[in-house]
Scaffold this active site. Structure first.
Site, PDB file in Angstrom:
ATOM      1  N   THR A  75       0.931  -1.284   0.112  1.00  0.00           N
ATOM      2  CA  THR A  75       0.120  -0.071  -0.088  1.00  0.00           C
ATOM      3  C   THR A  75       0.837   1.251  -0.052  1.00  0.00           C
ATOM      4  OG1 THR A  75      -1.657   1.176   1.314  1.00  0.00           O
ATOM      5  CG2 THR A  75      -0.154  -0.038   2.554  1.00  0.00           C
ATOM      6  N   TYR A 127      -2.336   0.374  10.270  1.00  0.00           N
ATOM      7  CA  TYR A 127      -2.423  -0.407   8.959  1.00  0.00           C
ATOM      8  C   TYR A 127      -1.120  -0.155   8.202  1.00  0.00           C
ATOM      9  CZ  TYR A 127      -3.958  -1.150   4.010  1.00  0.00           C
ATOM     10  OH  TYR A 127      -3.904  -1.474   2.855  1.00  0.00           O
TER      11      TYR A 127
END
Ligand SMILES: NC(=O)c1ccc[n+]([C@@H]2O[C@H](COP(=O)([O-])OP(=O)(O)OC[C@H]3O[C@@H](n4cnc5c(N)ncnc54)[C@H](OP(=O)(O)O)[C@@H]3O)[C@@H](O)[C@H]2O)c1
Length: 293
Positions: free
Chosen positions: A100, A124
């Site tokens: 990501t 995250y």
């Protein structure tokens, strides 16, 4: 080629089920077949299948919830990729893993390249970065495809939310202080399949020669505010919209448990150079995606 796909029901996983199927024997699992948070079970499950390549778009992607469930996020995003990569090395399998743009802190203000230093600002992002590093440390045959602002028109995603708001609200406020590279899940799935098609039966060697982290996203950058306007512009059912005004807003008007990088557009030059692929702009992909609704 025997391909093991994990996370088959996610935005990217569901598209990969379609694009990978013609390439060989596809075994596709979701959490019911293998719960990646149960890391002790991963090894046996993989050995039962003995794939030539493991494709892993599965992840704990609930960015806000991760702040409250860091252990679960870490198990799925960091521990599981480590075990996947280790077992892949033991079996002589290649690994394609997704990561990501949230590994970056957003302070650069220019598209991030692979060599830029990560500095995640939420749980995250930290767990995904640890997952990347664990895969890299095994020194097997791996591609880590770092992508950004993934959407599917068949899932709850930013474009589907915007379409919903526009049908319920006359005035919409959308943040303009978050900039990124929207990426259609199907584009990721098609390019992943093209790479595996290029690799052919020598998939391990082919990927091993190219092992590394690559940025892969829709080309260009856009704020969420401008992205929302493009979504509404490409909406094939504009007559259903009741929205009259879209106002720019600031992120701090919508407090959320997790901080997000203000800027996380990705520079995909390495991917296009090495793999010889032309990427569509985020807008071209969005237009194509919207034709299907
Ligand atoms: N979405 C984004 O904006 C974005 C942006 C940048 C990068 N990425 C990365 O791109 C990849 C694909 O993302 P996506 O948007 O397709 O995510 P997604 O739609 O949330 O799909 C993730 C999949 O992982 C599965 N999963 C979650 N926990 C699991 C577990 N414990 N065991 C097995 N499977 C589990 C989910 O299953 P359930 O449906 O059953 O929960 C879901 O099918 C991920 O690596 C993500 O980090 C995403």
């Amino acid at each position: 080629m025997r391909i093991l796909l994990l996370g088959k029901n996610g935005q990217v996983g569901s598209e990969l089920q379609l694009t990978l199927a013609p390439l060989g024997e596809l075994i596709a699992w979701d959490i019911r077949e293998l719960d990646l948070s149960q890391t002790a079970r991963i090894r046996d499950s993989l050995w039962n299948v003995q794939p030539d390549v493991i494709v892993n778009p599965a992840a704990y992607t609930a960015v806000d919830r991760a702040e409250k469930e860091p252990d679960l996020a870490r198990a799925v995003n960091a521990e599981a990729p480590r075990v996947l990569a280790e077992v892949a090395v033991e079996m002589g399998a290649a690994l394609i893993h997704f990561s990501t743009d949230y590994v970056f802190d957003g302070s650069k203000g220019k598209p991030y390249a692979e060599e830029d230093a990560p500095n995640p600002i939420n749980v995250y992002g930290r767990t995904k970065l640890d997952g990347e590093r664990a895969v890299q440390q095994t020194e097997g045959a791996y591609l880590i495809l770092r992508t950004s602002w993934v959407y599917s028109l068949r899932y709850d995603s930013f474009p589907t939310r915007v379409l919903g708001w526009a049908r319920r609200q006359e005035v919409m406020r959308i943040v303009e202080d978050q900039v990124g590279s929207p990426t259609w899940s199907r584009m990721l799935a098609e390019l992943t399949a093209e790479l595996l098609s290029d690799a052919g039966m020598s998939v391990f060697d082919w990927i091993e020669e190219r092992s590394g982290v690559y940025h892969l996203a829709g080309l260009g950058e856009v704020s969420r505010f401008e992205w929302a306007k493009a979504v509404l512009n490409f909406d094939p059912k504009k007559d259903e919209q009741i929205v009259r005004e879209i106002q720019p807003a600031r992120s701090d008007e919508f407090p959320a448990p997790a901080r997000r990088p203000a800027y996380s557009a990705l520079n995909c030059g390495h991917f296009t150079d090495l793999f010889g692929r032309q990427l569509p702009t985020w807008k071209e992909s969005l237009q194509l995606a919207m034709e299907e609704i």
